[in-house]
Enzyme design. Structure first.
Site, PDB file in Angstrom:
ATOM      1  CD  GLU A  99      -1.995   3.502  -6.213  1.00 51.96           C
ATOM      2  OE1 GLU A  99      -3.033   2.967  -6.648  1.00 51.96           O
ATOM      3  OE2 GLU A  99      -1.130   2.877  -5.586  1.00 51.96           O
ATOM      4  CG  HIS A 119      -2.135  -0.608  -7.447  1.00 51.99           C
ATOM      5  ND1 HIS A 119      -2.715   0.167  -6.485  1.00 51.99           N
ATOM      6  CD2 HIS A 119      -2.152  -1.875  -6.932  1.00 51.99           C
ATOM      7  CE1 HIS A 119      -3.070  -0.566  -5.453  1.00 51.99           C
ATOM      8  NE2 HIS A 119      -2.739  -1.819  -5.703  1.00 51.99           N
ATOM      9  NE  ARG A 127      -4.236  -1.464   0.046  1.00 58.12           N
ATOM     10  CZ  ARG A 127      -4.335  -2.456  -0.818  1.00 58.12           C
ATOM     11  NH1 ARG A 127      -3.340  -2.697  -1.667  1.00 58.12           N
ATOM     12  NH2 ARG A 127      -5.413  -3.218  -0.854  1.00 58.12           N
TER      13      ARG A 127
END
Length: 530
Positions: free
Chosen positions: A265, A283, A236
């Protein structure tokens, strides 16, 4: 736990087709609607019992509070950062994820980044595409014999360890939950973080994002590390302090970083992404066909198993429900709610409720202490008020209301009823007590405020409780008053003691229209329908 009814589910993002297929095969209507704005999601969600998301849908408190029918939020993946779990819990909504769906994919990406950092693979590939042939520029180092520090030894940390051990790496780690002997069985030596930092050539983090893990790697911890340590974060964004990481990379204290996640993000600040010693991915931890198929299938199966009352897997805010999937637990929950409802009826004129103490007694009750307390509170807070508390949110609602809750368990005292639930509440300074059990699958009341019933009261149907002085004429006088009101007596339970002011219970054909009609005969009265 009595099965939760889920008839309709909204899928707000792209998930594997098996998710929809499994839900529909089990009689659940499914709608797929993607790329909704917040207002559109709020308007749409009020028609559904369940919501399935991945990571893009932000299920905020506003969304949750507007969804009056919502009972479950399923996250097809690990982590629930995009769901306001506190708001969902307060509203009694289960939040569920798929804890193992992307384990292998995330572990493999972690290993790929560790290998890429050791041999500068992405940088060399980009240099080749630019027409260069720079063999000396991309000198790397072997993983063999190096020390890998794994912070977080859950499913993913374990899989990373086993894979990197194949390269001859020594694996050490830290986890506040996983027992030392368990991680040792995988070949990971556990130690404190202060012991871990100076030993590592590589560090990878696999923890959830929570207050205790925000900025876990920061200026202070980087200073404790070997010069040139390389770090990976596929967990994370925010576990590694990004500003501190940039300073460490620029100074050479950190020899390189592999990042799949960021605080923001996509990241607007490109300093880390553009640094030549940083390998970045958008990601991709769960971005494999296999992980997506597994997560989509897992969340659907978990919802179906919950609806059918088989099991509860992946619930992050409903631990109290974990042991409620048996017939016995269903009966005990009904008992707790019924005792709570009886006491609420007896104290309806004595608000506010300030204390609740629940004692579970006997071996059969040992595993029920947690949900039994919640069940009692549901009966106390919901009965007669149309409240919306359930086993998931009732403890937090009680706390908000200033109710002090205690729960304990004790061994059987040898009484006839081996498993007993004893409840004492305090309302407006006055104490009220009730003891109950389950007999032939039916919840029964054994004692109320010191009056032990000769014949246990079956907690079902229309019940009228009253406190009166013992008298041979009491039952006939009560029958006459009830008959005048058009109410028939169907059952009668009196106390074993026959002196003083005692509590009695009669089962009646219908509730008495006005309890005031009993004033001439009783000192207190309460009625309820179960």
């Amino acid at each position: 736990m009595a099965p939760i009814s889920i008839r309709t589910v909204l899928i707000s993002e792209s998930v594997d087709p098996r998710c929809r297929a499994i839900l529909e095969e089990n009689g659940i209507r499914v709608t797929e609607k993607q790329n909704m704005k917040k207002d559109e999601l709020i308007a749409e969600l009020k028609n559904y019992d369940g919501l399935v998301v991945r990571s893009a849908t932000k299920v905020t408190a506003d969304v949750i509070n507007a969804a009056d029918n919502l009972k479950i939020i399923g996250r097809a993946g690990t982590g629930v950062d995009n769901v306001d779990v506190d708001a969902a819990t307060k509203k009694g909504i289960i939040v569920m994820n798929t804890p193992s769906g992307n384990t292998l994919s995330a572990a493999e990406l972690t290993c790929a980044l560790l290998m890429s950092l050791s041999r500068n693979v992405p940088q060399a590939a980009m240099s080749m595409k630019q027409g260069n042939w720079d063999r000396k520029k991309f000198m790397g180092s072997e993983l063999y014999g190096k020390v890998l520090g794994i912070v977080g030894l859950g499913r993913i940390g374990k899989e990373v360890a086993s894979r990197m051990q194949s390269f001859g790496m020594k694996t050490i780690g830290y986890d506040p939950i996983t027992p030392v002997e368990v991680s040792a069985s995988w070949g990971v030596e556990q130690m404190s973080l202060d012991q871990l930092w100076p030993q590592c050539d590589y560090i990878t983090v696999h923890t959830p994002l929570m207050p205790s893990t925000v900025g876990l790697l920061n200026d202070e911890t980087f200073a404790k590390c070997k010069k040139g340590v390389k770090v990976v974060n596929c967990a994370r964004g925010g576990i590694i302090d990004e500003a501190a990481l940039l300073r460490a990379v620029e100074s050479g204290q950190c020899g390189g970083a592999g990042l799949d996640v960021f605080v923001e993000e996509p990241p607007k600040d490109r300093n880390l992404v553009d640094h030549p010693n940083v390998i970045s991915c958008p990601h991709l931890g769960a971005s494999t066909k296999e992980a997506q198929a597994r997560c989509g299938q897992d969340i659907a199966l978990q919802i179906v198993d919950m609806v059918k009352g088989k099991s509860l897997v992946g619930a992050v805010n409903a631990n109290v429900l974990a042991s409620t999937f048996s017939q016995e637990s269903h009966q005990l929950i009904k008992l707790g709610e019924a005792i709570g409802a009886v006491l609420q009826s007896c104290t309806a004129s004595q608000p506010p409720l300030s204390q609740v103490h629940v004692v579970s007694q006997g071996d059969c009750m040992k595993s029920s202490t947690g949900y039994m307390t919640s069940a009692v509170l549901v009966g106390l807070l919901n009965h007669g008020s149309g409240g919306s508390s359930n086993l998931i949110n009732v403890l937090s609602l009680a706390k908000e209301s200033g109710i002090m809750v205690n729960q304990t368990h004790c061994a059987s005292d040898g009484a006839a009823a081996e498993s007993v639930c004893k409840v004492e509440i305090v309302a407006n300074g006055c104490s009220y007590k009730a003891n109950g059990s389950v007999q032939c699958g039916v919840p029964i009341l054994l004692e109320l405020n010191g009056s032990v019933f000769r014949q246990p009261v079956a907690l079902t149907g229309n019940l009228l409780f009253f406190k009166a002085s013992a008298s041979p004429q009491l039952l006939s006088s009560m029958a006459g008053l009830l008959a005048t009101a058009g109410v028939e007596i169907e059952s009668f339970s009196g106390p074993s003691d026959r002196t003083g002011d005692l509590w009695y219970c009669v089962g009646v054909s219908s509730p008495l229209p006005d309890l005031g009609a009993l004033k001439s005969l009783v000192k207190e009265a309460a009625q309820l329908t179960l």
